[in-house]
Design a protein around this motif. Structure first.
Motif, PDB file in Angstrom:
ATOM      1  N   SER A 194       0.834  -1.193   0.000  1.00 51.41           N
ATOM      2  CA  SER A 194       0.000   0.000   0.000  1.00 51.41           C
ATOM      3  C   SER A 194       0.873   1.250   0.000  1.00 51.41           C
ATOM      4  O   SER A 194       1.713   1.423   0.880  1.00 51.41           O
ATOM      5  CB  SER A 194      -0.921   0.015   1.230  1.00 51.41           C
ATOM      6  OG  SER A 194      -1.788  -1.099   1.212  1.00 51.41           O
ATOM      7  N   GLY A 195       0.674   2.092  -0.997  1.00 53.83           N
ATOM      8  CA  GLY A 195       1.429   3.332  -1.091  1.00 53.83           C
ATOM      9  C   GLY A 195       0.655   4.485  -0.490  1.00 53.83           C
ATOM     10  O   GLY A 195      -0.155   4.305   0.439  1.00 53.83           O
ATOM     11  N   ASP A 196       0.891   5.665  -1.023  1.00 53.87           N
ATOM     12  CA  ASP A 196       0.202   6.851  -0.534  1.00 53.87           C
ATOM     13  C   ASP A 196      -1.301   6.713  -0.706  1.00 53.87           C
ATOM     14  O   ASP A 196      -1.797   6.227  -1.727  1.00 53.87           O
ATOM     15  CB  ASP A 196       0.684   8.097  -1.300  1.00 53.87           C
ATOM     16  CG  ASP A 196       2.157   8.381  -1.052  1.00 53.87           C
ATOM     17  OD1 ASP A 196       2.675   7.913  -0.012  1.00 53.87           O
ATOM     18  OD2 ASP A 196       2.792   9.039  -1.890  1.00 53.87           O
ATOM     19  N   GLU A 197      -2.035   7.118   0.316  1.00 58.73           N
ATOM     20  CA  GLU A 197      -3.497   7.089   0.323  1.00 58.73           C
ATOM     21  C   GLU A 197      -4.050   5.680   0.067  1.00 58.73           C
ATOM     22  O   GLU A 197      -5.131   5.505  -0.483  1.00 58.73           O
ATOM     23  CB  GLU A 197      -4.047   8.075  -0.719  1.00 58.73           C
ATOM     24  CG  GLU A 197      -3.635   9.522  -0.440  1.00 58.73           C
ATOM     25  CD  GLU A 197      -4.143  10.476  -1.496  1.00 58.73           C
ATOM     26  OE1 GLU A 197      -4.742   9.994  -2.479  1.00 58.73           O
ATOM     27  OE2 GLU A 197      -3.955  11.693  -1.343  1.00 58.73           O
ATOM     28  N   GLY A 198      -3.250   4.672   0.452  1.00 58.30           N
ATOM     29  CA  GLY A 198      -3.707   3.297   0.323  1.00 58.30           C
ATOM     30  C   GLY A 198      -3.680   2.738  -1.080  1.00 58.30           C
ATOM     31  O   GLY A 198      -4.174   1.634  -1.329  1.00 58.30           O
ATOM     32  N   ARG A 199      -3.085   3.454  -2.017  1.00 61.49           N
ATOM     33  CA  ARG A 199      -3.034   2.977  -3.401  1.00 61.49           C
ATOM     34  C   ARG A 199      -2.072   1.797  -3.525  1.00 61.49           C
ATOM     35  O   ARG A 199      -0.965   1.830  -3.005  1.00 61.49           O
ATOM     36  CB  ARG A 199      -2.583   4.107  -4.329  1.00 61.49           C
ATOM     37  CG  ARG A 199      -2.488   3.692  -5.789  1.00 61.49           C
ATOM     38  CD  ARG A 199      -2.016   4.822  -6.659  1.00 61.49           C
ATOM     39  NE  ARG A 199      -1.836   4.376  -8.034  1.00 61.49           N
ATOM     40  CZ  ARG A 199      -1.378   5.137  -9.015  1.00 61.49           C
ATOM     41  NH1 ARG A 199      -1.057   6.398  -8.767  1.00 61.49           N
ATOM     42  NH2 ARG A 199      -1.249   4.659 -10.233  1.00 61.49           N
TER      43      ARG A 199
END
Length: 234
Positions: free
Chosen positions: A68-73
């Motif tokens: 999971s990256g920024d903002e859950g992307r």
């Protein structure tokens, strides 16, 4: 997850390939301790943040590793194919998984318990060296990907991603269609761009008759042109 020994008919073959440096005695220990299971498309083999209890060998099917990256992307960091090991970095470093392993199609996976694997690494120098080589190879691929993300235009990265999918999973019987089904979002993830950009560029590639698109299937019509677009020439 369903136990099913019959689904792991390639298990011993791949384990023998991966652990070819191990002694016969150690291979026998692995064979006696391994557990085989089948996973349905969309199921998770392990989750990001969980503690590792062993390593996994893909016997049949396809798996993506993402975190999971920024903002859950979701960010796909690796694609695994039959014969690949997954989950070993977290186990060796004694840290939680940094990625989630999700099955892209029905897959058979072999599990080797943590204690046995670490015990064999301590006893078997040749096996330890083999694992170091595997880790080094993956680090090199990661470094190359980071370089390309920072230096290559999106168009070149998409072309390179399609070639990587071809090399990883091969082609279907027509010798043109990439043998994996990914959503446009997943392709954008691999490229490192927005989904809208990936869709637009795929359409451009199709208009240029470099590829053809049928649903989620991608057929490579002009391989040499795709290589040229990826800027991979010597």
């Amino acid at each position: 997850m369903l136990s099913d020994q019959t689904k792991c008919r390639f298990c011993n073959k791949y384990l023998s390939d991966i652990f070819s440096s191990a002694t016969p005695e150690h291979m026998e220990e692995i064979a006696n301790a391994k557990q085989c299971a089948t996973y349905k498309k969309g199921q998770e083999i392990f989750q990001e943040g969980a503690h590792p209890y062993g390593i996994y060998c893909i016997n049949t099917g396809k798996v993506k590793l993402s975190h999971s990256g920024d903002e859950g992307r979701e960010q796909i960091i690796r694609l695994a194919k039959p014969g690949d090991l997954i989950g070993y970095k977290a186990l060796i470093s004694n840290e939680p998984y940094t990625a989630t392993a999700t099955v892209l199609e029905d897959s058979a996976v072999c599990f080797i318990p943590r204690d046995l694997f670490l015990h064999l690494l301590q006893k078997d120098n040749a096996l330890s060296l083999k694992m170091m080589q595997i880790l080094t190879s993956e680090l090199r691929r990661a470094e190359t990907k980071i370089t390309h993300l920072s230096q290559k235009p999106v168009r070149e990265r998409l072309a390179e991603t399609l070639l990587t999918l071809k090399e990883t999973y091969g082609l279907e019987e027509d010798d043109q269609t990439i043998n994996v089904t990914l959503s446009r979002e997943e392709i954008a993830n691999l490229v490192g761009t927005a989904t809208e950009s990936a869709i637009r560029l795929l359409s451009e590639f199709k208009k240029e008759k470099v590829i053809d698109l049928t649903g989620k299937k991608i057929r490579i019509l002009r391989l040499q042109q795709l290589i040229k677009m990826a800027n991979l020439q010597d």
